[in-house]
Motif scaffolding. Structure first.
Motif, PDB file in Angstrom:
ATOM      1  N   SER A   1     -47.269  -2.791 -56.289  1.00 44.09           N
ATOM      2  CA  SER A   1     -47.938  -3.115 -55.021  1.00 44.09           C
ATOM      3  C   SER A   1     -46.953  -3.456 -53.900  1.00 44.09           C
ATOM      4  O   SER A   1     -47.179  -3.036 -52.746  1.00 44.09           O
TER       5      SER A   1
ATOM      6  N   ASP B   1     -44.020  -2.209 -53.297  1.00 45.42           N
ATOM      7  CA  ASP B   1     -43.470  -0.940 -52.804  1.00 45.42           C
ATOM      8  C   ASP B   1     -44.491  -0.181 -51.972  1.00 45.42           C
ATOM      9  O   ASP B   1     -44.147   0.423 -50.947  1.00 45.42           O
ATOM     10  N   PHE B   2     -45.749  -0.177 -52.405  1.00 49.13           N
ATOM     11  CA  PHE B   2     -46.800   0.500 -51.631  1.00 49.13           C
ATOM     12  C   PHE B   2     -46.950  -0.141 -50.252  1.00 49.13           C
ATOM     13  O   PHE B   2     -47.026   0.545 -49.236  1.00 49.13           O
TER      14      PHE B   2
ATOM     15  N   THR C   1     -40.771   7.256 -48.939  1.00 47.27           N
ATOM     16  CA  THR C   1     -42.001   7.963 -49.315  1.00 47.27           C
ATOM     17  C   THR C   1     -41.850   8.611 -50.682  1.00 47.27           C
ATOM     18  O   THR C   1     -42.780   8.588 -51.505  1.00 47.27           O
TER      19      THR C   1
ATOM     20  N   THR D   1     -42.091   5.828 -53.067  1.00 48.21           N
ATOM     21  CA  THR D   1     -43.461   5.327 -53.126  1.00 48.21           C
ATOM     22  C   THR D   1     -44.367   6.292 -53.884  1.00 48.21           C
ATOM     23  O   THR D   1     -45.208   5.879 -54.686  1.00 48.21           O
TER      24      THR D   1
ATOM     25  N   GLN E   1     -43.783   6.056 -57.311  1.00 49.66           N
ATOM     26  CA  GLN E   1     -44.510   4.881 -57.772  1.00 49.66           C
ATOM     27  C   GLN E   1     -46.002   5.180 -57.940  1.00 49.66           C
ATOM     28  O   GLN E   1     -46.678   4.554 -58.750  1.00 49.66           O
ATOM     29  N   VAL E   2     -46.503   6.149 -57.151  1.00 42.54           N
ATOM     30  CA  VAL E   2     -47.897   6.563 -57.333  1.00 42.54           C
ATOM     31  C   VAL E   2     -48.097   7.111 -58.741  1.00 42.54           C
ATOM     32  O   VAL E   2     -49.105   6.840 -59.398  1.00 42.54           O
TER      33      VAL E   2
ATOM     34  N   PHE F   1     -48.158   4.271 -60.840  1.00 45.98           N
ATOM     35  CA  PHE F   1     -49.426   3.583 -60.594  1.00 45.98           C
ATOM     36  C   PHE F   1     -50.553   4.233 -61.386  1.00 45.98           C
ATOM     37  O   PHE F   1     -51.333   3.549 -62.061  1.00 45.98           O
TER      38      PHE F   1
END
Length: 608
Positions: free
Chosen positions: A159, A161-162, A314, A317, A320-321, A324
């Motif tokens: 979260s 990082d988002f 990006t 991120t 990271q998605v 996630f």
């Protein structure tokens, strides 16, 4: 020890006050349930994570200012201020803010994780027998840990990082628009393409992650199952078989892992290509606009800096998605497996069971297991206070079900079961079972000390009361011969003890509990004859003034019962004392006469 006992007592009261624990099955509601007590800290955490995104764009703006100042004579004062702000920006946004986020994680991460494990563990303990029969204990434990670990990943690792990425993009868009709308348009189009590609691929990754996670749970469960049956592995000389059997599960896990990882590599290759395309368009536009004197050298540096920062953040991120979606997939899988609706729940206005006499009434009871033929039909029977009642019959005739219905392990399909006039569905399960002591045929012990295992019957009991119960169960002698006596650990499920020793510990536990209703399921079957005779005396003392039900295959243990209930296909076909039933010449007499060595035969014979 006194403080520990007091804490255990308080905890047990807390459990009883919340005998229908509830947890959301939807992931975000589940996470919200655990964040609710920390609302103000969540707001601070989100605010800090958003501020963390300011560092990159501010750096680029300050560098732009410094470069523009270099082209102006006698601007050293401005350069000093820009340099000072650059250092300050680093201290505030890249050091203080991230250290503050780390401190919040340090303070609250273990609290939230422990709360997730604790409440999920509590929820699981209220699950039905069928739940535990259908799920290996190792797999349940693995799913609880996986749920807590992946919620932790989402909250504390992903979260920030988002949120940083979101704030950085907002500032980058505004800065690029200020320099020239063309850069804003390039970034907007690129971001839309990049996000669509990344999120679409990441969703595909969820399925692969779920399959991989499931394969991991499967091999973990198999490891636990084999280790729990290590004695069987040795007895049947199946060590190599078990190793090869596990290899099959490990091979599946390896294949699932490689499928997931190669897909992740392809995803990252595609993302890297799109970032290169974006930087290419930015560079082309910068050169074109600079040649037309529409931007300054500082603008040139700003756009290059922002472009590279946006691309890096990006990409990170969106990577990271993928993480996630992987964490979300594992959380949802755990929630689907763990948060199963409880089959036996207390009424909202359920009260504690109060026993004065101990009379048990079955009033027109009907029951059948799910998908099975009816076992009990309109069963009505009364067991008077203090009666000693034997339950006999062939396997599957309904004896254990009769007892399980009293314990409310299952709910009746129709009719009522009353204890001293109180419907057991109108009282709390905890108070019901607290008033019943059970001695199972094959007792299972915790991998704890003998003192703890016996004290499980009454947590607040003193050491002296525990040893007194052990003496009455004729367990004190063998316990005192152990190297650590009552502090000796018994191994998983009590494997370090013999069957007879485990049974004596179970009897001591029931003696210590001293509940008004007593249920014995072939409680002395694993004892030698001499020890059985001694323990029978203790059991008779324990049964005094108690309503007692005894499931027995060794019919000789029922000679002194007040009544014997003979079960056949869910019906009580005979009811009376041993002598009366022998005279009647029915099923009981057949069972008595066909016993070999004092036990019931496995096979049912025809009888008149």
């Amino acid at each position: 020890m006194a403080n520990m006992i007091q804490n255990f007592t308080l905890d047990s009261k807390s459990v009883e006050s919340d005998s229908n624990p509830k947890l959301p099955k939807k992931l975000w509601l589940f996470i919200g349930h655990f964040l609710k007590p920390y609302r103000s800290m969540v707001v601070l955490y989100v605010g800090l994570a958003l501020l963390a995104g300011f560092w990159g764009p501010f750096n680029s703006m300050l560098i732009k200012s410094m470069i523009n100042d270099l082209s102006v004579p006698h601007s050293s004062g401005c350069l000093v201020w820009s340099a000072a702000l650059l250092v300050l920006n680093f201290l505030i946004f890249d050091n203080f803010i991230w250290r503050s986020i780390a401190y919040i994680n340090y303070k609250f991460q273990p609290l939230i994780k422990n709360k997730i494990i604790s409440e999920t563990f509590k929820y699981i303990l209220f699950s039905s027998n069928q739940f535990f029969q259908n799920n290996l204990s190792g797999r349940i434990s693995n799913q609880i840990n996986s749920l807590a670990d992946n919620v932790e990943r989402i909250l504390h690792n992903l979260s920030p990082d988002f949120l940083r990425g979101i704030s950085m993009l907002i500032i980058a868009f505004a800065s690029m628009y200020y320099v020239n709308p063309r850069f804003f348009i390039i970034l907007a189009i690129w971001l839309a393409v990049f996000a669509t590609f990344s999120i679409g691929m990441a969703r595909r990754l969820v399925g692969l992650s779920n399959v991989h996670s499931d394969s991991e749970s499967m091999y973990t469960g198999q490891v636990v199952d084999t280790i729990a049956n290590a004695s069987n592995v040795r007895i049947f000389s199946r060590l190599i078989y078990e190793v090869f059997r596990l290899e099959k599960y490990l091979q599946v896990t390896k294949n699932r892992f490689q499928e997931k990882e190669i897909f992740l590599i392809l995803l990252q290759i595609g993302q890297g290509f799109l970032i290169a395309v974006m930087l290419g368009f930015m560079m082309y536009s910068l050169i074109s606009l600079y040649e037309k004197s529409l931007i300054t050298i500082g603008d040139f540096a700003l756009i290059i800096g922002l472009g590279m920062e946006v691309g890096h953040v990006t990409w990170h991120t969106m990577w990271q998605v993928s993480e996630f979606y992987d964490a979300v997939g594992k959380c949802k899988q755990s929630l689907d497996n763990l948060i199963v609706p409880h089959q036996i729940i207390d009424n909202k206005d359920a009260k504690s069971l109060l026993i004065k006499n101990g009379q048990i009434d079955f009033a027109n009871v009907k029951f059948h297991y799910s998908g099975a033929t009816p076992l009990f039909q309109d069963k009505s029977i009364t067991i008077k206070p203090g009666q000693k009642v034997g339950l006999v019959g062939y396997s599957g005739s309904g004896k254990s079900t009769f007892v399980n219905l009293i314990l409310r392990i299952y709910d009746v399909t129709d009719g009522r079961i009353l204890i001293d006039g109180q419907d057991i569905r109108d009282v709390t399960q905890d108070s019901l079972r607290r008033n019943i002591a059970m001695i199972p045929q094959d007792p299972s012990l915790f991998h704890r000390s003998l003192m703890e295992n016996i004290r499980y019957g009454r947590i607040e009991a003193t050491d002296e009361e525990v040893t007194d119960a052990a003496k009455k169960a004729h367990a004190d002698d063998f316990i005192c011969k152990l190297p650590q006596a009552y502090e000796s650990l018994v191994g998983e499920r009590g494997i370090k003890l013999s069957g007879g020793q485990r049974q004596r510990i179970s009897i001591a536990r029931a003696i210590l509990k001293n509940a008004p209703i007593l249920i014995l399921d072939e409680a002395t079957s694993q004892l030698d004859s001499v020890t059985e005779i001694m323990i029978q005396q203790s059991l008779w003392h324990l049964m005094r003034d108690k309503t007692t039900l005894i499931i027995a295959h060794r019919l000789s243990t029922l000679l002194n019962m007040d009544r014997i209930l003979v079960f056949d296909k869910g019906r009580v076909v005979e009811d009376g004392s041993h002598a009366d039933l022998i005279i009647r010449g029915g099923l009981y007499k057949t069972l008595w006469e066909t016993q070999v060595g004092g036990f019931l035969p496995d096979k049912k014979y025809e009888y008149a």
